[in-house]
Design a protein around this motif. Structure first.
Motif, PDB file in Angstrom:
ATOM      1  N   PRO A  69      26.265  26.062 -56.798  1.00 25.69           N
ATOM      2  CA  PRO A  69      26.655  27.031 -55.770  1.00 25.69           C
ATOM      3  C   PRO A  69      25.943  26.819 -54.437  1.00 25.69           C
ATOM      4  CG  PRO A  69      25.118  28.028 -57.312  1.00 25.69           C
ATOM      5  CD  PRO A  69      25.430  26.657 -57.846  1.00 25.69           C
ATOM      6  N   ALA A  70      26.632  27.205 -53.376  1.00 22.69           N
ATOM      7  CA  ALA A  70      26.028  27.229 -52.047  1.00 22.69           C
ATOM      8  C   ALA A  70      25.031  28.386 -52.007  1.00 22.69           C
ATOM      9  CB  ALA A  70      27.105  27.415 -50.987  1.00 22.69           C
ATOM     10  N   PHE A  71      24.151  28.372 -51.020  1.00 16.63           N
ATOM     11  CA  PHE A  71      23.153  29.437 -50.910  1.00 16.63           C
ATOM     12  C   PHE A  71      22.759  29.630 -49.455  1.00 16.63           C
ATOM     13  CE2 PHE A  71      20.917  25.486 -51.518  1.00 16.63           C
ATOM     14  CZ  PHE A  71      19.817  25.551 -50.678  1.00 16.63           C
ATOM     15  N   HIS A  72      22.066  30.736 -49.180  1.00 17.81           N
ATOM     16  CA  HIS A  72      21.604  31.042 -47.832  1.00 17.81           C
ATOM     17  C   HIS A  72      20.130  30.686 -47.704  1.00 17.81           C
ATOM     18  CE1 HIS A  72      25.264  33.105 -46.703  1.00 17.81           C
ATOM     19  NE2 HIS A  72      25.246  33.668 -47.914  1.00 17.81           N
ATOM     20  N   ALA A  73      19.771  30.153 -46.554  1.00 11.84           N
ATOM     21  CA  ALA A  73      18.374  29.877 -46.209  1.00 11.84           C
ATOM     22  C   ALA A  73      18.119  30.565 -44.872  1.00 11.84           C
ATOM     23  CB  ALA A  73      18.129  28.375 -46.114  1.00 11.84           C
ATOM     24  N   VAL A  74      17.131  31.438 -44.833  1.00 15.22           N
ATOM     25  CA  VAL A  74      16.874  32.218 -43.618  1.00 15.22           C
ATOM     26  C   VAL A  74      15.611  31.738 -42.924  1.00 15.22           C
ATOM     27  CG1 VAL A  74      18.107  34.239 -44.476  1.00 15.22           C
ATOM     28  CG2 VAL A  74      15.671  34.036 -44.886  1.00 15.22           C
ATOM     29  N   SER A  75      15.628  31.881 -41.609  1.00 16.30           N
ATOM     30  CA  SER A  75      14.492  31.525 -40.749  1.00 16.30           C
ATOM     31  C   SER A  75      14.006  30.096 -41.027  1.00 16.30           C
ATOM     32  CB  SER A  75      13.348  32.528 -40.914  1.00 16.30           C
ATOM     33  OG  SER A  75      13.784  33.817 -40.542  1.00 16.30           O
ATOM     34  N   VAL A  76      14.924  29.154 -40.930  1.00 16.01           N
ATOM     35  CA  VAL A  76      14.621  27.749 -41.188  1.00 16.01           C
ATOM     36  C   VAL A  76      14.268  27.062 -39.871  1.00 16.01           C
ATOM     37  CG1 VAL A  76      15.523  25.585 -42.128  1.00 16.01           C
ATOM     38  CG2 VAL A  76      16.237  27.770 -43.118  1.00 16.01           C
ATOM     39  N   GLU A  77      13.147  26.351 -39.863  1.00 18.60           N
ATOM     40  CA  GLU A  77      12.693  25.665 -38.652  1.00 18.60           C
ATOM     41  C   GLU A  77      13.321  24.289 -38.521  1.00 18.60           C
ATOM     42  OE1 GLU A  77       8.627  25.887 -37.380  1.00 18.60           O
ATOM     43  OE2 GLU A  77       8.239  27.413 -38.901  1.00 18.60           O
ATOM     44  N   CYS A  78      13.500  23.860 -37.284  1.00 16.68           N
ATOM     45  CA  CYS A  78      14.044  22.539 -36.979  1.00 16.68           C
ATOM     46  C   CYS A  78      13.037  21.448 -37.338  1.00 16.68           C
ATOM     47  CB  CYS A  78      14.371  22.457 -35.492  1.00 16.68           C
ATOM     48  SG  CYS A  78      15.025  20.861 -34.982  1.00 16.68           S
ATOM     49  N   ASP A  79      13.544  20.363 -37.862  1.00 16.92           N
ATOM     50  CA  ASP A  79      12.743  19.165 -38.121  1.00 16.92           C
ATOM     51  C   ASP A  79      12.921  18.228 -36.923  1.00 16.92           C
ATOM     52  OD1 ASP A  79      11.194  17.236 -39.394  1.00 16.92           O
ATOM     53  OD2 ASP A  79      12.894  16.395 -40.470  1.00 16.92           O
ATOM     54  N   CYS A  80      12.614  18.724 -35.736  1.00 10.06           N
ATOM     55  CA  CYS A  80      12.864  18.000 -34.488  1.00 10.06           C
ATOM     56  C   CYS A  80      12.038  16.724 -34.366  1.00 10.06           C
ATOM     57  CB  CYS A  80      12.598  18.906 -33.297  1.00 10.06           C
ATOM     58  SG  CYS A  80      13.697  20.344 -33.269  1.00 10.06           S
ATOM     59  N   HIS A  81      10.907  16.639 -35.068  1.00  5.69           N
ATOM     60  CA  HIS A  81      10.074  15.436 -35.015  1.00  5.69           C
ATOM     61  C   HIS A  81      10.372  14.489 -36.165  1.00  5.69           C
ATOM     62  CE1 HIS A  81       7.754  16.741 -31.601  1.00  5.69           C
ATOM     63  NE2 HIS A  81       7.718  17.944 -32.149  1.00  5.69           N
ATOM     64  N   LEU A  82      11.443  14.791 -36.909  1.00  6.90           N
ATOM     65  CA  LEU A  82      11.945  13.937 -37.988  1.00  6.90           C
ATOM     66  C   LEU A  82      10.877  13.596 -39.016  1.00  6.90           C
ATOM     67  CD1 LEU A  82      14.185  11.629 -35.801  1.00  6.90           C
ATOM     68  CD2 LEU A  82      14.811  13.725 -36.978  1.00  6.90           C
ATOM     69  N   ALA A  83      10.109  14.606 -39.398  1.00  8.45           N
ATOM     70  CA  ALA A  83       9.057  14.419 -40.399  1.00  8.45           C
ATOM     71  C   ALA A  83       9.597  14.487 -41.820  1.00  8.45           C
ATOM     72  CB  ALA A  83       7.966  15.466 -40.209  1.00  8.45           C
ATOM     73  N   GLY A  84      10.820  14.994 -42.009  1.00 10.02           N
ATOM     74  CA  GLY A  84      11.405  15.096 -43.337  1.00 10.02           C
ATOM     75  C   GLY A  84      10.818  16.207 -44.173  1.00 10.02           C
ATOM     76  N   LEU A  85      10.347  17.255 -43.518  1.00  9.21           N
ATOM     77  CA  LEU A  85       9.726  18.367 -44.235  1.00  9.21           C
ATOM     78  C   LEU A  85      10.764  19.163 -45.023  1.00  9.21           C
ATOM     79  CD1 LEU A  85       7.426  19.663 -41.379  1.00  9.21           C
ATOM     80  CD2 LEU A  85       6.790  18.209 -43.302  1.00  9.21           C
ATOM     81  N   PRO A  86      10.425  19.561 -46.256  1.00  7.70           N
ATOM     82  CA  PRO A  86      11.344  20.415 -47.016  1.00  7.70           C
ATOM     83  C   PRO A  86      11.565  21.743 -46.301  1.00  7.70           C
ATOM     84  CG  PRO A  86       9.633  19.540 -48.443  1.00  7.70           C
ATOM     85  CD  PRO A  86       9.247  19.215 -47.033  1.00  7.70           C
ATOM     86  N   ARG A  87      12.727  22.320 -46.530  1.00  6.00           N
ATOM     87  CA  ARG A  87      13.126  23.593 -45.940  1.00  6.00           C
ATOM     88  C   ARG A  87      13.131  23.529 -44.425  1.00  6.00           C
ATOM     89  NH1 ARG A  87      12.874  28.574 -44.523  1.00  6.00           N
ATOM     90  NH2 ARG A  87      13.960  30.161 -45.674  1.00  6.00           N
ATOM     91  N   SER A  88      13.766  22.477 -43.907  1.00  9.46           N
ATOM     92  CA  SER A  88      13.942  22.312 -42.461  1.00  9.46           C
ATOM     93  C   SER A  88      15.362  21.839 -42.200  1.00  9.46           C
ATOM     94  CB  SER A  88      12.929  21.305 -41.904  1.00  9.46           C
ATOM     95  OG  SER A  88      13.136  20.018 -42.450  1.00  9.46           O
ATOM     96  N   TRP A  89      15.790  21.902 -40.927  1.00 10.68           N
ATOM     97  CA  TRP A  89      17.122  21.436 -40.559  1.00 10.68           C
ATOM     98  C   TRP A  89      17.009  20.428 -39.427  1.00 10.68           C
ATOM     99  CZ3 TRP A  89      19.244  21.994 -35.699  1.00 10.68           C
ATOM    100  CH2 TRP A  89      18.612  22.885 -34.831  1.00 10.68           C
ATOM    101  N   ARG A  90      18.066  19.635 -39.291  1.00  9.09           N
ATOM    102  CA  ARG A  90      18.159  18.696 -38.171  1.00  9.09           C
ATOM    103  C   ARG A  90      19.633  18.411 -37.890  1.00  9.09           C
ATOM    104  NH1 ARG A  90      15.930  12.983 -40.544  1.00  9.09           N
ATOM    105  NH2 ARG A  90      14.048  14.179 -40.619  1.00  9.09           N
ATOM    106  N   TRP A  91      19.881  17.874 -36.724  1.00  6.29           N
ATOM    107  CA  TRP A  91      21.250  17.489 -36.371  1.00  6.29           C
ATOM    108  C   TRP A  91      21.642  16.225 -37.120  1.00  6.29           C
ATOM    109  CZ3 TRP A  91      23.912  21.094 -34.152  1.00  6.29           C
ATOM    110  CH2 TRP A  91      23.281  22.022 -33.334  1.00  6.29           C
ATOM    111  N   PRO A  92      22.910  16.094 -37.544  1.00  8.72           N
ATOM    112  CA  PRO A  92      23.339  14.850 -38.188  1.00  8.72           C
ATOM    113  C   PRO A  92      23.372  13.710 -37.176  1.00  8.72           C
ATOM    114  CG  PRO A  92      25.156  16.421 -38.054  1.00  8.72           C
ATOM    115  CD  PRO A  92      23.946  17.101 -37.503  1.00  8.72           C
ATOM    116  N   ALA A  93      23.316  12.478 -37.690  1.00  9.29           N
ATOM    117  CA  ALA A  93      23.406  11.307 -36.814  1.00  9.29           C
ATOM    118  C   ALA A  93      24.770  11.291 -36.139  1.00  9.29           C
ATOM    119  CB  ALA A  93      23.200  10.044 -37.633  1.00  9.29           C
ATOM    120  N   ARG A  94      24.801  10.843 -34.926  1.00 11.32           N
ATOM    121  CA  ARG A  94      26.059  10.718 -34.197  1.00 11.32           C
ATOM    122  C   ARG A  94      26.805   9.509 -34.714  1.00 11.32           C
ATOM    123  NH1 ARG A  94      25.741  13.889 -29.081  1.00 11.32           N
ATOM    124  NH2 ARG A  94      27.778  13.004 -28.700  1.00 11.32           N
ATOM    125  N   ALA A  95      28.109   9.665 -34.870  1.00 10.71           N
ATOM    126  CA  ALA A  95      28.947   8.550 -35.371  1.00 10.71           C
ATOM    127  C   ALA A  95      29.344   7.645 -34.231  1.00 10.71           C
ATOM    128  CB  ALA A  95      30.177   9.110 -36.048  1.00 10.71           C
TER     129      ALA A  95
END
Length: 95
Positions: A69-95
């Motif tokens: 099942p899908a799920f909700h994740a609240v107050s998730v921080e950006c992985d803007c420095h591309l550290a690969g931290l769990p429970r983070s988000w980032r933009w997908p690679a551009r095609a």
């Protein structure tokens, strides 16, 4: 600024990710924790839809798990420095 990409990194060769301002409805990539992966499949990064924007780096997400099942994740921080931290988000690679 270039940096070494982490194993399984969907954005190889990038050290700091630049992207648009987050907005409701945009698709991003979410890095699940080990506990979140339990019973929902594998995968380093899962697609997610932004459901609320708290600021330039913090959002709520509806995460589409690899399996299960899908799920909700609240107050998730950006992985803007591309550290690969769990429970983070980032933009997908551009095609």
């Amino acid at each position: 600024m270039q940096g070494a990409a982490a194993i399984g990194d969907p954005n190889p060769g990038a050290a700091v990710q630049q992207g648009p301002a987050p907005a409701i409805g945009r698709i991003v990539l979410y890095r699940p924790t080990a506990a979140e992966r339990e019973g929902r499949g594998d995968g380093e990064w899962w697609p997610a839809v932004i459901t609320r924007v708290w600021g330039a780096d913090i959002v709520n997400l509806h995460v589409l798990a690899d399996a299960g099942p899908a799920f909700h994740a609240v107050s998730v921080e950006c992985d803007c420095h591309l550290a690969g931290l769990p429970r983070s988000w980032r933009w997908p690679a551009r095609a």
